[in-house]
Design an enzyme around this catalytic site. Structure first.
Site, PDB file in Angstrom:
ATOM      1  N   ARG A   2       0.821  -1.237  -0.008  1.00 59.75           N
ATOM      2  CA  ARG A   2      -0.003  -0.095   0.001  1.00 59.75           C
ATOM      3  C   ARG A   2       0.696   1.277   0.082  1.00 59.75           C
ATOM      4  O   ARG A   2       1.915   1.280   0.639  1.00 59.75           O
ATOM      5  CB  ARG A   2      -0.917  -0.087   1.229  1.00 59.75           C
ATOM      6  CG  ARG A   2      -1.931  -1.101   1.327  1.00 59.75           C
ATOM      7  CD  ARG A   2      -3.105  -0.773   2.069  1.00 59.75           C
ATOM      8  NE  ARG A   2      -3.607  -1.894   2.311  1.00 59.75           N
ATOM      9  CZ  ARG A   2      -4.421  -2.017   3.494  1.00 59.75           C
ATOM     10  NH1 ARG A   2      -4.633  -0.900   4.158  1.00 59.75           N
ATOM     11  NH2 ARG A   2      -4.991  -3.132   3.710  1.00 59.75           N
ATOM     12  N   ARG A   6      -3.288   6.293   5.462  1.00 63.35           N
ATOM     13  CA  ARG A   6      -3.179   7.280   6.454  1.00 63.35           C
ATOM     14  C   ARG A   6      -2.106   8.193   6.584  1.00 63.35           C
ATOM     15  O   ARG A   6      -1.985   9.289   7.332  1.00 63.35           O
ATOM     16  CB  ARG A   6      -3.944   6.781   7.894  1.00 63.35           C
ATOM     17  CG  ARG A   6      -5.466   6.401   7.323  1.00 63.35           C
ATOM     18  CD  ARG A   6      -6.201   5.414   8.529  1.00 63.35           C
ATOM     19  NE  ARG A   6      -5.527   4.173   8.099  1.00 63.35           N
ATOM     20  CZ  ARG A   6      -6.049   2.754   8.413  1.00 63.35           C
ATOM     21  NH1 ARG A   6      -6.914   2.971   9.497  1.00 63.35           N
ATOM     22  NH2 ARG A   6      -5.613   1.688   8.155  1.00 63.35           N
ATOM     23  N   ARG A  15     -10.085  11.957   3.045  1.00 68.62           N
ATOM     24  CA  ARG A  15     -10.738  10.910   3.875  1.00 68.62           C
ATOM     25  C   ARG A  15     -11.715  11.685   4.944  1.00 68.62           C
ATOM     26  O   ARG A  15     -12.873  11.153   5.417  1.00 68.62           O
ATOM     27  CB  ARG A  15      -9.971   9.966   4.543  1.00 68.62           C
ATOM     28  CG  ARG A  15      -9.500   8.917   3.758  1.00 68.62           C
ATOM     29  CD  ARG A  15     -10.715   7.865   3.392  1.00 68.62           C
ATOM     30  NE  ARG A  15     -10.414   6.848   4.777  1.00 68.62           N
ATOM     31  CZ  ARG A  15     -11.448   6.651   5.758  1.00 68.62           C
ATOM     32  NH1 ARG A  15     -12.695   7.609   5.334  1.00 68.62           N
ATOM     33  NH2 ARG A  15     -11.626   5.853   6.581  1.00 68.62           N
ATOM     34  N   ASP A  50      -9.805  -1.886  -3.005  1.00 63.67           N
ATOM     35  CA  ASP A  50      -9.469  -2.691  -1.864  1.00 63.67           C
ATOM     36  C   ASP A  50      -9.921  -4.206  -2.174  1.00 63.67           C
ATOM     37  O   ASP A  50     -10.853  -4.380  -3.143  1.00 63.67           O
ATOM     38  CB  ASP A  50     -10.392  -2.215  -0.512  1.00 63.67           C
ATOM     39  CG  ASP A  50     -10.173  -2.880   0.677  1.00 63.67           C
ATOM     40  OD1 ASP A  50      -9.016  -2.355   1.364  1.00 63.67           O
ATOM     41  OD2 ASP A  50     -10.509  -4.043   1.036  1.00 63.67           O
ATOM     42  N   TYR A 127     -12.074 -13.602   5.608  1.00 62.60           N
ATOM     43  CA  TYR A 127     -12.844 -12.116   6.037  1.00 62.60           C
ATOM     44  C   TYR A 127     -14.313 -12.697   5.767  1.00 62.60           C
ATOM     45  O   TYR A 127     -15.122 -12.503   6.767  1.00 62.60           O
ATOM     46  CB  TYR A 127     -12.635 -11.240   5.011  1.00 62.60           C
ATOM     47  CG  TYR A 127     -11.673 -10.419   5.356  1.00 62.60           C
ATOM     48  CD1 TYR A 127     -11.498  -9.440   6.451  1.00 62.60           C
ATOM     49  CD2 TYR A 127     -10.511 -10.494   4.718  1.00 62.60           C
ATOM     50  CE1 TYR A 127     -10.114  -9.063   6.971  1.00 62.60           C
ATOM     51  CE2 TYR A 127      -9.151  -9.926   4.985  1.00 62.60           C
ATOM     52  CZ  TYR A 127      -9.206  -9.073   6.106  1.00 62.60           C
ATOM     53  OH  TYR A 127      -7.902  -8.286   6.414  1.00 62.60           O
TER      54      TYR A 127
HETATM   55  O1  CP3 Z   1      -2.585   2.538  -2.088  1.00 63.54           O
HETATM   56  C1  CP3 Z   1      -3.343   1.679  -1.696  1.00 63.54           C
HETATM   57  O2  CP3 Z   1      -3.463   1.909  -0.319  1.00 63.54           O
HETATM   58  C2  CP3 Z   1      -3.663   0.614  -2.559  1.00 63.54           C
HETATM   59  C3  CP3 Z   1      -5.080   0.301  -2.374  1.00 63.54           C
HETATM   60  C4  CP3 Z   1      -5.210  -0.761  -1.177  1.00 63.54           C
HETATM   61  C5  CP3 Z   1      -6.281  -0.646  -0.260  1.00 63.54           C
HETATM   62  N1  CP3 Z   1      -6.344  -1.798   0.240  1.00 63.54           N
HETATM   63  C6  CP3 Z   1      -6.855   0.536   0.485  1.00 63.54           C
HETATM   64  C7  CP3 Z   1      -7.147   0.686   1.851  1.00 63.54           C
HETATM   65  C8  CP3 Z   1      -4.792  -2.140  -1.158  1.00 63.54           C
HETATM   66  C9  CP3 Z   1      -3.618  -2.860  -2.049  1.00 63.54           C
HETATM   67  C10 CP3 Z   1      -5.498  -2.819  -0.216  1.00 63.54           C
HETATM   68  C11 CP3 Z   1      -5.348  -4.168  -0.033  1.00 63.54           C
HETATM   69  C12 CP3 Z   1      -5.999  -4.734   1.031  1.00 63.54           C
HETATM   70  N2  CP3 Z   1      -7.310  -4.436   1.817  1.00 63.54           N
HETATM   71  C13 CP3 Z   1      -5.521  -6.272   1.742  1.00 63.54           C
HETATM   72  C14 CP3 Z   1      -4.476  -6.607   1.169  1.00 63.54           C
HETATM   73  C15 CP3 Z   1      -2.768  -6.087   1.603  1.00 63.54           C
HETATM   74  C16 CP3 Z   1      -2.499  -6.232   3.079  1.00 63.54           C
HETATM   75  O3  CP3 Z   1      -2.322  -5.108   3.586  1.00 63.54           O
HETATM   76  O4  CP3 Z   1      -2.384  -7.427   3.564  1.00 63.54           O
HETATM   77  C17 CP3 Z   1      -6.243  -6.264   2.781  1.00 63.54           C
HETATM   78  C18 CP3 Z   1      -5.974  -7.473   3.709  1.00 63.54           C
HETATM   79  C19 CP3 Z   1      -7.508  -5.487   2.778  1.00 63.54           C
HETATM   80  C20 CP3 Z   1      -8.468  -5.336   3.781  1.00 63.54           C
HETATM   81  C21 CP3 Z   1      -8.507  -4.092   4.622  1.00 63.54           C
HETATM   82  N3  CP3 Z   1      -8.836  -2.790   4.112  1.00 63.54           N
HETATM   83  C22 CP3 Z   1      -8.168  -3.798   6.135  1.00 63.54           C
HETATM   84  C23 CP3 Z   1      -7.656  -4.803   6.818  1.00 63.54           C
HETATM   85  C24 CP3 Z   1      -8.014  -2.487   6.168  1.00 63.54           C
HETATM   86  C25 CP3 Z   1      -7.648  -1.717   7.394  1.00 63.54           C
HETATM   87  C26 CP3 Z   1      -8.924  -1.209   8.152  1.00 63.54           C
HETATM   88  C27 CP3 Z   1      -8.213  -0.435   9.495  1.00 63.54           C
HETATM   89  O5  CP3 Z   1      -9.163   0.409   9.919  1.00 63.54           O
HETATM   90  O6  CP3 Z   1      -7.080  -0.645   9.806  1.00 63.54           O
HETATM   91  C28 CP3 Z   1      -8.540  -1.881   4.971  1.00 63.54           C
HETATM   92  C29 CP3 Z   1      -8.787  -0.260   4.844  1.00 63.54           C
HETATM   93  C30 CP3 Z   1      -7.992   0.309   3.658  1.00 63.54           C
HETATM   94  N4  CP3 Z   1      -7.852  -0.373   2.474  1.00 63.54           N
HETATM   95  C31 CP3 Z   1      -7.212   1.519   3.796  1.00 63.54           C
HETATM   96  C32 CP3 Z   1      -6.618   1.650   2.646  1.00 63.54           C
HETATM   97  C33 CP3 Z   1      -5.665   2.829   2.267  1.00 63.54           C
HETATM   98  C34 CP3 Z   1      -7.037   2.078   5.029  1.00 63.54           C
HETATM   99  C35 CP3 Z   1      -7.268   3.585   5.193  1.00 63.54           C
HETATM  100  C36 CP3 Z   1      -8.543   4.292   5.267  1.00 63.54           C
HETATM  101  O7  CP3 Z   1      -9.209   3.802   6.322  1.00 63.54           O
HETATM  102  O8  CP3 Z   1      -8.704   5.322   4.877  1.00 63.54           O
END
Ligand code: CP3
Length: 335
Positions: A2, A6, A15, A50, A127
């Site tokens: 990623r 944040r 956001r 995502d 999930y």
């Molecule tokens: O630039 C990027 O961030 C690329 C886009 C991206 C996101 N998620 C956006 C996102 C990518 C490649 C992912 C992959 C993803 N999502 C994975 C596989 C990669 C890894 O880290 O193992 C997984 C397991 C997810 C599922 C997911 N989405 C989780 C567990 C979370 C965290 C929730 C939390 O509150 O901690 C997310 C949220 C998410 N997806 C964020 C981003 C940038 C967090 C930022 C936010 O909430 O604005």
């Protein structure tokens, strides 16, 4: 790994006005977020989306609860729920992601390649079955061991959706695609081979014919690397727990590798972070086919200055390693 997220103030500012899902579903905003990290000078852009997005059109809606991560509204517990899941075409329900790819490619205009991605079936199934994130994967494994027919039916549906989705991303213009099996390291090699590998193979053997490099990533995969390589991928992602040189020798030098700086190293003083980056480059030893990256996703509180310092360090120092290497000409990841 990623890039948006944040840790970047400009992402946090967006956001404040939009939910994560709104950013994903609005192609102009998704494009804006995708391009934000390019100011750091990274060599590729990763699509803002995502891994969970396909679950909604398949019939398993979810939410991102504040501070809790993803929550599946009706976790999968019964065979009838698996039967009800729809094996969608990407244009139906995920068309907005494909539109984002087209918008981003127009804006990028060839500056850097765009990486598309999807979640792998094990990670998505975990999930769906657990209802959200988990440490133990008990419900997932209960289904895997106790109801293998249901498990394979679920994995087959997810795999077919992911295969079509990655294909559609390439057709929409993604230059590279990455399959995230983030949590697959929970499995032993024997269980991986029995319960996961055929499904991942179904996806990757098809997507690898499309003429773009395919990255296959997981964490905690020290004992699974050979099996993951056999399932598919031109590039195998390594997390930081496995020394890169050791991981690469397991995977084989006919494959490329990606990794593997521990993301928490970015909280260290700049000089310490650079030392760790140097170690990763030294382990790669200038061989052709190493993509420098983090070993997993960047953490929210990461200081942007340290990220910038590491990007610069890698750009300044990787040529040194390259010229020191006695190997042949640099090959592309999928040659
Ligand atoms: O630039 C990027 O961030 C690329 C886009 C991206 C996101 N998620 C956006 C996102 C990518 C490649 C992912 C992959 C993803 N999502 C994975 C596989 C990669 C890894 O880290 O193992 C997984 C397991 C997810 C599922 C997911 N989405 C989780 C567990 C979370 C965290 C929730 C939390 O509150 O901690 C997310 C949220 C998410 N997806 C964020 C981003 C940038 C967090 C930022 C936010 O909430 O604005």
């Amino acid at each position: 790994m990623r890039q948006a997220g944040r840790y970047m103030p400009e992402y946090r500012a967006l956001r404040e006005k939009h939910t994560l899902i709104e950013l994903c579903k609005n192609s102009e905003l998704a494009c804006e977020v995708t391009l934000q990290p390019l100011r750091l000078g990274v060599d590729a852009a990763i699509l803002f989306a995502d891994i969970l997005l396909p679950l909604e059109p398949m019939g398993a809606p979810f939410e991102f609860a504040k501070g809790e991560g993803p929550v599946i509204l009706e976790p999968i517990a019964r065979v009838e729920q698996i039967e009800a899941l729809r094996v969608i075409e990407p244009e139906d329900g995920l068309g907005y992601v494909l539109q984002s790819i087209r918008t981003i490619q127009r804006e990028l205009a060839g500056r850097v390649p765009l990486i598309g991605f999807a979640g792998a079936p094990f990670t998505l199934a975990s999930y769906l079955v657990e209802g959200g994130g988990t440490k133990q994967f008990a419900k997932t494994k209960k289904m895997m061991y106790g109801a293998p027919d249901a498990w394979h039916a679920l994995m087959a549906k997810l795999s077919e959706v992911v295969r079509r989705y990655l294909r559609a991303q390439v057709e929409a213009g993604a230059d590279v695609v990455q399959l995230f099996d983030s949590w697959v390291g929970q499995l032993s090699p024997a269980d991986y081979q029995e319960y996961v590998q055929p499904h991942v193979r179904h996806i990757l053997q098809d997507v690898m014919t499309l003429g773009v490099p395919v990255i296959h990533f997981g964490t905690g995969t020290h004992t699974l690397l050979e099996s993951m390589r056999d399932a598919g991928g031109h590039v195998i992602g390594l997390d930081w727990r496995t020394p890169l040189a050791e991981g690469w020798s397991k995977v084989g030098y006919d494959h490329a590798v990606q990794g593997n700086l521990d993301p928490t190293v970015l909280f260290a003083p700049r000089k310490v972070a650079e030392l760790h980056a140097e170690r990763v480059l030294a382990e790669a030893a200038g061989r052709p086919g190493h993509i420098f990256n983090l070993g997993h996703g960047i953490l929210p509180e990461t200081p942007v200055d340290t990220v910038q310092a590491v990007v610069d360090y890698v750009h300044e120092h990787s040529p040194r390693f390259r010229t020191e290497h006695a190997g042949g000409p640099v090959k592309s990841a999928h040659s």
